[in-house]
Write a protein that holds these residues in place. Structure first.
Motif, short mmCIF file in Angstrom:
data_model
loop_
_atom_site.label_atom_id
_atom_site.label_comp_id
_atom_site.label_asym_id
_atom_site.label_seq_id
_atom_site.Cartn_x
_atom_site.Cartn_y
_atom_site.Cartn_z
N UNK A 12 0.82 -1.22 0.00
CA UNK A 12 0.00 0.00 0.00
C UNK A 12 0.85 1.27 0.00
N UNK A 13 0.22 2.32 -0.50
CA UNK A 13 0.93 3.59 -0.65
C UNK A 13 1.47 4.12 0.68
N UNK A 14 0.72 3.92 1.76
CA UNK A 14 1.14 4.42 3.06
C UNK A 14 2.43 3.76 3.53
N UNK A 15 2.80 2.66 2.90
CA UNK A 15 4.07 2.00 3.23
C UNK A 15 5.12 2.28 2.17
N UNK A 16 4.84 3.19 1.25
CA UNK A 16 5.85 3.61 0.29
C UNK A 16 5.68 3.03 -1.11
N UNK A 17 4.64 2.23 -1.36
CA UNK A 17 4.43 1.69 -2.71
C UNK A 17 3.99 2.82 -3.62
N UNK A 18 4.64 2.96 -4.78
CA UNK A 18 4.21 4.02 -5.69
C UNK A 18 3.21 3.49 -6.71
#
Lengths: 342, 342
Positions: free
Chosen positions: A162-168
C-alpha cells in the motif's frame, strides 16, 4: 568526481557516505520521475503497467513464470522487469571517490520489479498457498540469478504493501535491489550472530525463547512466526525458517512451501485484525560472494506501518513501541483462530 | 523479570535489546492512551492542553518563562511540563535483566514537553528572532537541569512539526527525552568523530566542504546551515555552530542568538518553498556524565517528511534520496532570497 557534478540531468545513481554518521545513502535523481502519473490513461483511469495486456508499459521482461506465448504478452503468472526508475544501475560503473570527507561510489547494481501476480487486487496475504509458493519461487529464481553475478555484495528483496508504506504503484509487486555493498542492517546482524556464535545461533534461540515467552504466533513443520522481544512497532513479526542456514538461495522445496504457508496465514491474520494495514516486508539473508557466513540465519521481517515514526526514531536510531509483544502475539493468534496457550 | 510479566496494565516503560539486530527499543505501553481525544471539549472543539487558560489539563509545570503570576496560570512565554504519556519515567527504577537473549532494563528517565509559545499557530519557523531565542533559552535551561541529574546518559531534544511528522498535538511543542543509555545514533557519531580526530573535526570539515561544494544554504557569525553530502531525504539540513564544542550546554549568548537566526531563516525558506511541510528537527550533542567527548561537535539536524520512507530503509538502514544535495541547497537559498554563488 561525482556524477552530480558531471551531468546533473542525466546523473547516474551514487552511493554516498555521510562523514558525520558513517551511514550510506543512495542518491538516485532519476527516481524523482516516478509515477503518481503513470504512462497512459483509459477513460480517465490510469493504466496499470503491471496488469496483463499492458506489458508494453514496462521495460522488456527479464524473467517470467508463463506457459506458452512470447515474452511481454499476457499469460504469465509472475513477471520480472527492470525498475523504470532504478536506484541502482549496471551503467553506474567505475571507481569510488574520496574528496576530504566526501566519499562515494557509483550505485552499480540492478533494481528489479517482480509483479506478484496478474491480479491487480491480490496481495501476498490474499493468496492461497499455491499462488504464494509460485511467487516465492520467483523470488528464489531471481535471487539465484543475481547472486551469481560478479561484484554483487547483497540482494535485498522487499514488499511495500500500500501507498502508506511507500508503494508508488498499487498492483502488488516485489522489489529486488542488487547492491555493491553490504548494508548496515546486515552488518549489524552479522556482528550480533558472531558475538553469540559460541553459545549457538541467536536466531534459533530467539525462536525458542519466543515460544517460552508467549510471543509465538504460528509454526508449521519448517517455519515459525513470532513477535520479537524488542519489537520496533505494534504487530511487528519475525518469520524464521527452522533449519539453520545463512542463505535464502539454499532453500529447498519444503521450505518454500512452509514459507508460503506461514506468510499467507500471518498476513491474513494481520489483515483481519487491523483491516488490511500498510506494511513493509523483507528478506534478510547473508551477503553474496562466497565467504563463510555459517553463523548467520536467514529470515523474513514484517513491520506494519500503523504509527508514524517520529523525530525520536530519526534522532536516536531507537524505536518506541506502545504494545507489549506478548499482547500483539495474542491478538494475532486470536485473529488467526489459534487457541492461546496456557 | 520484565515489568510486562508483573503488571500488564500498569507496566512501567522498559528498554529492550533485540538479540538479532542489537538495536534497543523502548516499550511504553502507557503511550497507547495518548490523545487524538484530548481531555475536554468546548462547543465540540477539542480543548488544547497547551493553550493559555488550559494549564490545568497538563501535569503541573516544572519550569516556565513568565513574569508575575503563580505557576500553572496564564502569563507564560514558554512552559515545561512532564509528558502525560511518558516513554521514560523516574519510577522505572531498578536493575536490568537478562534471560537468554532477552535483555532489558527499566526505561528510567524523564520525558518532558516544552510548549514553544502561548500561540497555538506559531511554529519555530514562524517566530521572530526574539521569540526563537526565548524558546532556545528554555531548551538550554531544561537541558542543563536534566544533565546535572545522576544516571542520565543522554538528553534528546526534538520537534515533530505537524501530525504527518508524528506530532500528536497541533500546538507547537518540543519534547525532551532524558535517557539512561547512549543511543545508537550518538554512538555512531562519536565513533566517526574519533576515527577522524587525528585529521581534525569531521563536522568542522563538513561545514567547509559544504561551502566549497555548493551545499551551503546560509551562514551568520556563529552558525552555518548546509545540505549534507549524503542527505537522507530531499531538503535535509544540518545546522552547525562555528565554534567547535561537544556540548549544547556550553552555549553562550551569541550562539543562542545565532542559532535562533539560522533556524528561523532556514525553516521560513523551507516553508515558502514547500508550503509548510512536516519535518523532524533535533539536537545532537555529546552524552552526559562528564567523560571527555572533546572530538565531538554538537549540532542540529532537520529532515522534512515529504516522502514516505519505504521498506528499503527499514530493511537496510540505508536511505534513498531523489534530489541532489547541491540542487536542494540552491532551491532553499532561492526561497530565502539569497543570491546563489557563481
Amino acid at each position: 568526481m561525482s556524477n552530480e557534478d558531471a551531468h546533473p540531468e542525466f546523473a547516474l545513481p551514487e552511493i554516498r557516505r555521510d562523514p558525520v554518521t558513517g551511514a550510506w545513502s543512495i542518491l538516485a535523481v532519476g527516481r524523482s520521475r516516478r509515477p503518481g502519473a503513470v504512462p497512459g490513461k483509459v477513460n480517465g483511469e490510469p493504466l496499470c503497467p503491471f496488469c496483463p495486456g499492458n506489458e508494453s508499459l514496462t521495460p522488456p521482461e527479464v524473467w517470467a513464470d508463463r506457459g506458452q506465448g512470447p515474452p511481454d504478452s499476457p499469460g504469465w503468472k509472475v513477471r520480472a522487469v527492470p525498475n523504470l526508475y532504478p536506484a541502482l544501475m549496471p551503467e553506474a560503473g567505475g571507481r569510488g571517490w574520496r574528496r576530504g570527507g566526501m566519499v562515494g561510489r557509483p550505485a552499480h547494481g540492478e533494481h528489479e520489479v517482480i509483479v506478484n501476480s496478474p491480479d491487480h487486487g491480490l496481495s501476498l496475504g490474499d493468496m492461497d498457498a499455491e499462488e504464494a509458493e509460485r511467487l516465492i519461487h520467483a523470488w528464489l529464481q531471481r535471487y539465484r540469478y543475481h547472486a551469481a553475478q560478479p561484484q554483487v555484495k547483497q540482494i535485498q528483496v522487499i514488499i511495500n504493501h500500500r501507498r502508506e508504506a511507500g508503494a508508488s504503484l498499487e498492483h502488488p509487486h516485489t522489489q529486488v535491489f542488487v547492491l555493491p555493498v553490504v548494508t548496515r542492517a546486515i552488518r549489524d546482524e552479522l556482528h550480533e550472530a558472531r558475538q553469540r556464535a559460541a553459545r549457538g545461533c541467536n536466531i534459533c534461540a530467539a525462536a525458542r525463547e519466543a515460544r517460552d515467552d508467549g510471543r509465538m504466533i504460528y509454526e508449521n513443520e519448517s517455519w515459525t512466526a513470532c513477535v520479537p522481544y524488542a519489537a520496533r512497532a505494534p504487530f511487528e513479526v519475525r518469520f524464521i525458517p527452522k533449519r539453520h542456514d545463512p542463505d535464502f538461495a539454499a532453500s529447498g522445496k519444503d521450505e518454500l512451501g512452509g514459507m508460503a504457508d506461514v506468510l499467507t496465514r500471518v498476513l491474513k491474520g494481520l489483515s483481519n485484525l487491523l483491516g488490511n494495514p500498510p506494511y513493509n516486508l523483507w528478506i534478510h539473508t547473508a551477503p553474496c560472494g562466497g565467504r563463510d557466513y555459517g553463523c548467520y540465519h536467514w529470515h523474513v521481517e514484517m513491520v506494519p506501518r500503523i504509527i508514524i515514526g517520529a523525530g525520536f526514531e530519526l534522532a536516536t536510531g531507537m524505536f518506541i513501541s506502545i504494545l507489549a509483544p506478548g499482547e500483539a502475539a495474542r491478538q494475532l493468534r486470536e485473529s488467526m483462530g489459534i487457541a492461546s496457550e496456557q
